[in-house]
Design a protein around this motif. Structure first.
Motif, short mmCIF file in Angstrom:
data_model
loop_
_atom_site.label_atom_id
_atom_site.label_comp_id
_atom_site.label_asym_id
_atom_site.label_seq_id
_atom_site.Cartn_x
_atom_site.Cartn_y
_atom_site.Cartn_z
N GLU A 1 13.45 5.25 28.33
CA GLU A 1 13.62 3.80 28.29
C GLU A 1 12.57 3.10 29.14
O GLU A 1 12.00 2.08 28.73
CB GLU A 1 15.03 3.43 28.76
CG GLU A 1 16.11 3.82 27.77
CD GLU A 1 17.51 3.64 28.33
OE1 GLU A 1 17.66 3.35 29.54
OE2 GLU A 1 18.47 3.80 27.55
N GLU A 2 12.31 3.63 30.33
CA GLU A 2 11.29 3.05 31.20
C GLU A 2 9.90 3.21 30.59
O GLU A 2 9.03 2.37 30.78
CB GLU A 2 11.34 3.68 32.59
CG GLU A 2 12.55 3.28 33.40
CD GLU A 2 12.61 1.79 33.68
OE1 GLU A 2 11.57 1.17 33.96
OE2 GLU A 2 13.72 1.24 33.59
N GLY A 3 9.69 4.31 29.85
CA GLY A 3 8.41 4.53 29.19
C GLY A 3 8.12 3.44 28.18
O GLY A 3 6.98 2.97 28.06
N GLY A 4 9.14 3.00 27.45
CA GLY A 4 8.96 1.90 26.51
C GLY A 4 8.58 0.61 27.22
O GLY A 4 7.69 -0.12 26.76
N THR A 5 9.21 0.35 28.33
CA THR A 5 8.89 -0.85 29.11
C THR A 5 7.48 -0.76 29.67
O THR A 5 6.71 -1.74 29.62
CB THR A 5 9.91 -1.01 30.26
OG1 THR A 5 11.23 -1.06 29.72
CG2 THR A 5 9.64 -2.28 31.05
N ALA A 6 7.11 0.41 30.17
CA ALA A 6 5.76 0.60 30.72
C ALA A 6 4.71 0.45 29.63
O ALA A 6 3.65 -0.15 29.86
CB ALA A 6 5.65 1.97 31.38
N ALA A 7 5.00 0.97 28.43
CA ALA A 7 4.05 0.84 27.32
C ALA A 7 3.87 -0.63 26.95
O ALA A 7 2.74 -1.08 26.68
CB ALA A 7 4.54 1.64 26.12
N LYS A 8 4.94 -1.39 26.95
CA LYS A 8 4.85 -2.83 26.65
C LYS A 8 4.00 -3.54 27.70
O LYS A 8 3.17 -4.39 27.37
CB LYS A 8 6.25 -3.44 26.59
CG LYS A 8 6.29 -4.94 26.49
CD LYS A 8 6.69 -5.40 25.13
CE LYS A 8 6.87 -6.89 25.04
NZ LYS A 8 5.69 -7.68 25.14
N GLU A 9 4.22 -3.17 28.96
CA GLU A 9 3.42 -3.78 30.03
C GLU A 9 1.94 -3.46 29.86
O GLU A 9 1.09 -4.35 30.00
CB GLU A 9 3.90 -3.28 31.40
CG GLU A 9 5.26 -3.81 31.81
CD GLU A 9 5.77 -3.16 33.09
OE1 GLU A 9 5.07 -2.30 33.66
OE2 GLU A 9 6.88 -3.52 33.51
N GLN A 10 1.61 -2.21 29.55
CA GLN A 10 0.21 -1.82 29.34
C GLN A 10 -0.37 -2.53 28.12
O GLN A 10 -1.54 -2.94 28.13
CB GLN A 10 0.10 -0.30 29.18
CG GLN A 10 0.39 0.47 30.43
CD GLN A 10 -0.56 0.10 31.57
OE1 GLN A 10 -1.76 -0.01 31.36
NE2 GLN A 10 -0.02 -0.11 32.75
N TYR A 11 0.42 -2.68 27.07
CA TYR A 11 -0.02 -3.39 25.88
C TYR A 11 -0.37 -4.84 26.23
O TYR A 11 -1.41 -5.36 25.82
CB TYR A 11 1.09 -3.33 24.81
CG TYR A 11 0.79 -4.12 23.57
CD1 TYR A 11 -0.12 -3.66 22.63
CD2 TYR A 11 1.42 -5.34 23.33
CE1 TYR A 11 -0.39 -4.38 21.48
CE2 TYR A 11 1.17 -6.07 22.20
CZ TYR A 11 0.26 -5.59 21.26
OH TYR A 11 0.00 -6.32 20.13
N ASP A 12 0.50 -5.48 27.01
CA ASP A 12 0.24 -6.86 27.43
C ASP A 12 -1.03 -6.96 28.27
O ASP A 12 -1.82 -7.89 28.11
CB ASP A 12 1.44 -7.41 28.21
CG ASP A 12 2.67 -7.62 27.33
OD1 ASP A 12 2.51 -7.67 26.08
OD2 ASP A 12 3.79 -7.72 27.88
#
Length: 118
Positions: free
Chosen positions: A65-76
């Motif tokens: 779940e945190e990996g998804g959030t981290a990926a979104k942050e990196q995408y942004d």
């Protein structure tokens, strides 16, 4: 009449047999107790393993779940850097339009040459 040597030997053999029988009963009880204790330890160990596996699964789900959030942050972050790069390129083109055109023309010519050579 006093006991004879044969009677004494028989008595001692009888005692030895009794002690041997008691030792066999004690050994059987010890093995039975050891098996019971080992079974109890096995049950406790199994419960611990199940608990550890459940904790591991929960930690894995949380990491996912945190990996998804981290990926979104990196995408942004990457989108912001891309926007900054486009803005920087636009500013450069506004400041030096002839140099930008020349660079774009040269890059296009090189790409065309490479494409034709294959």
């Amino acid at each position: 009449m006093s006991p004879t040597s044969t009677d004494t030997v028989k008595t001692h053999i009888g005692e030895a047999g009794s002690h041997l029988a008691q030792a066999a009963r004690d050994a059987g009880a010890a093995v039975k107790n050891a098996a019971q204790v080992a079974g109890d330890e096995l049950k406790l160990g199994r419960a611990s393993v199940k608990s550890d596996l459940a904790d591991s699964a929960m930690a894995g789900v949380a990491a996912f779940e945190e990996g998804g959030t981290a990926a979104k942050e990196q995408y942004d972050v990457l989108l912001d850097k891309g926007r900054d790069l486009v803005e920087s390129a636009a500013d450069l083109i506004r400041e030096r339009p002839i140099a930008a055109f020349g660079t774009a023309f040269a890059a296009g010519w090189i790409i065309a040459k490479l494409a034709r050579s294959k």
